[in-house]
Design an enzyme around this catalytic site. Structure first.
Site, PDB file in Angstrom:
ATOM      1  N   TYR A 275       0.848  -1.192   0.000  1.00  0.00           N
ATOM      2  CA  TYR A 275       0.000   0.000   0.000  1.00  0.00           C
ATOM      3  C   TYR A 275       0.881   1.238   0.000  1.00  0.00           C
ATOM      4  O   TYR A 275       1.792   1.377   0.824  1.00  0.00           O
ATOM      5  CB  TYR A 275      -0.902  -0.008   1.233  1.00  0.00           C
ATOM      6  N   SER A 276       0.635   2.144  -0.948  1.00  0.00           N
ATOM      7  CA  SER A 276       1.386   3.389  -1.047  1.00  0.00           C
ATOM      8  C   SER A 276       2.883   3.096  -1.184  1.00  0.00           C
ATOM      9  O   SER A 276       3.278   2.276  -2.023  1.00  0.00           O
ATOM     10  CB  SER A 276       1.075   4.276   0.168  1.00  0.00           C
ATOM     11  N   LEU A 277       3.734   3.725  -0.369  1.00  0.00           N
ATOM     12  CA  LEU A 277       5.173   3.453  -0.427  1.00  0.00           C
ATOM     13  C   LEU A 277       5.463   1.964  -0.256  1.00  0.00           C
ATOM     14  O   LEU A 277       6.452   1.446  -0.785  1.00  0.00           O
ATOM     15  CB  LEU A 277       5.897   4.255   0.654  1.00  0.00           C
TER      16      LEU A 277
END
Length: 425
Positions: free
Chosen positions: A85-87
């Protein structure tokens, strides 16, 4: 006994609590004798400042320890899935390269790779001129190593190239490992994601969702308009003259929103801006200290296990290969499409793989040559790309994974439900 291990990796400033609803959805669908779920914790909170490389090594160590623990209890792991998720999606891609280089995929089958709102192309805003410098160069200095990597102003080891470019190199362990996964899927917010905008999370040089009034969304049947068709998510509408207020919004308000982020903070909320910069400075210093300790062998585990010759040798060979590839593609392919259709001095970047039907009808973003290179490398392995239209809340970056049980995040549950339904055990 379950032989499948699924790893969930959170994002910048994140912690395992951010992914509790993802984990719960998997565990509700698949019993413990079908699937083990590991929500990683070794790279939590401010540790995410320390960069993708260090975060990837911490996370890989955590995964290896979990596999050992499971096998000690009689659970032989033969399948693995990785979700970021995300980074965390970028950390996941680094982890995959390490696992591949260490031979794990020779005995463990890679099954599902999924990212939610991950900045695969970094977080540079497609800008030209002074705005490009103010945000994309100065912004990189506020998040320590991770910031430099996300804004692609870093240099990975001896390659002389940004880490994200190396992660997308077709000959690297990162892409070779990624290509071994049976399913590669991503979910990308089309609007209101203030952390990771559409073009980078969807790995594309187009953004047809800048003005939703100008397009017709093509929903994926059965998902209440939250998920769009991956093959043709959008179609342009016929042009109609704008009324008075739409023209005001399209000119005056767009000029305001084009003000660089830091200038806006400095003018409108100087106290908040100052606190943010002070904290960024403190965390950057602490992060640099952790990185030096890690590099000097003071980590809780030996980093030499993740820096073996195959990876190092490839990293050292990438500089020339990447430079040659980029140099051979210079020219009009990398020139941006202008903001106005009346300006025809730029030629559209032509690309056939990994894009949606009718994408050529939309203008090309002012991406860097490195970003075009990343698109080509990542599209070469192939992704199923799901644009996500969350409209009931303006914090879609958190909603897409139902980061908290907040009112209005119900649309995110639809996204998570789709992911779980298509997750292969």
């Amino acid at each position: 006994m379950a032989d499948h291990l699924c790893i969930l990796i959170h994002g910048l400033w994140g912690n395992p609590k951010h992914l509790k609803n993802l984990a719960a959805a998997l565990q509700a669908e698949y019993a413990d004798d079908k699937l083990h779920v590991l929500v990683t914790k070794s790279n939590s909170n401010n540790f995410t400042y320390d960069g993708i490389e260090l975060g990837g090594e911490r996370t890989t160590n955590e995964i290896e320890e979990e596999i050992k623990r499971l096998e000690k209890d009689g659970n032989r792991i033969t399948k693995i899935s990785v979700v970021g998720y995300s980074l965390g999606g970028l950390v996941a891609r680094y982890v995959i390269g390490l696992l591949y280089s260490k031979g794990y995929f020779d005995r463990i089958q890679p099954v599902n790779f999924t990212t939610f709102a991950t900045p695969h192309l970094g977080v540079r805003t497609p800008l030209l001129g002074p705005h490009n410098y103010l945000w994309n160069v100065l912004g990189a200095r506020t998040l320590s190593t991770s910031g430099r990597q996300l804004f692609t102003v870093d240099s990975f080891r001896d390659t002389g190239r940004p880490l994200l470019t190396v992660l997308a190199d077709p000959n690297s362990v990162f892409i070779r490992g990624l290509a071994m996964f049976k399913h590669r899927t991503l979910y990308s917010n089309i609007v209101n994601d203030r952390s990771v905008v559409y073009y980078t999370s969807c790995i594309t040089y187009k953004d047809p969702f800048v003005d939703l009034d100008a397009v017709e969304l093509q929903p994926l049947p059965g998902y209440e308009g939250v998920l769009l068709r991956p093959d043709e998510p959008v179609r342009p509408k016929s042009r109609v003259p704008l009324g008075f207020w739409p023209r005001v919004r399209a000119t005056g308000w767009s000029t305001l929103t084009a003000v660089p982020f830091y200038l806006l903070l400095a003018v409108l909320i100087p106290v908040g801006s100052m606190l943010f910069l002070i904290n960024s400075g403190i965390q950057s210093i602490r992060s640099a200290q952790r990185v030096r300790l890690h590099e000097s062998g003071g980590a809780a585990f030996g980093i030499e296990r993740y820096r073996a010759n195959p990876l190092l040798e490839e990293a050292q060979q990438l500089e020339e290969r990447v430079f040659e590839r980029l140099n051979s593609n210079q020219g009009q392919d990398y020139l941006p499409t202008p903001p106005s259709e009346d300006e025809e001095r730029f030629t559209k970047f032509e690309h056939s793989g990994g894009q949606f039907k009718g994408q050529e009808k939309f203008p090309t973003l002012a991406l860097t040559s490195d970003q075009f290179y990343m698109i080509e490398g990542l599209d070469s392995v192939g992704f199923t790309k799901y644009p996500v239209h969350i409209s009931k809340v303006r914090h879609t970056h958190a909603a897409i994974v139902v980061r908290t049980n907040r009112w209005g995040f119900g649309e995110g549950k639809i996204v998570v439900g789709h992911w779980v339904k298509h997750f292969e055990v």
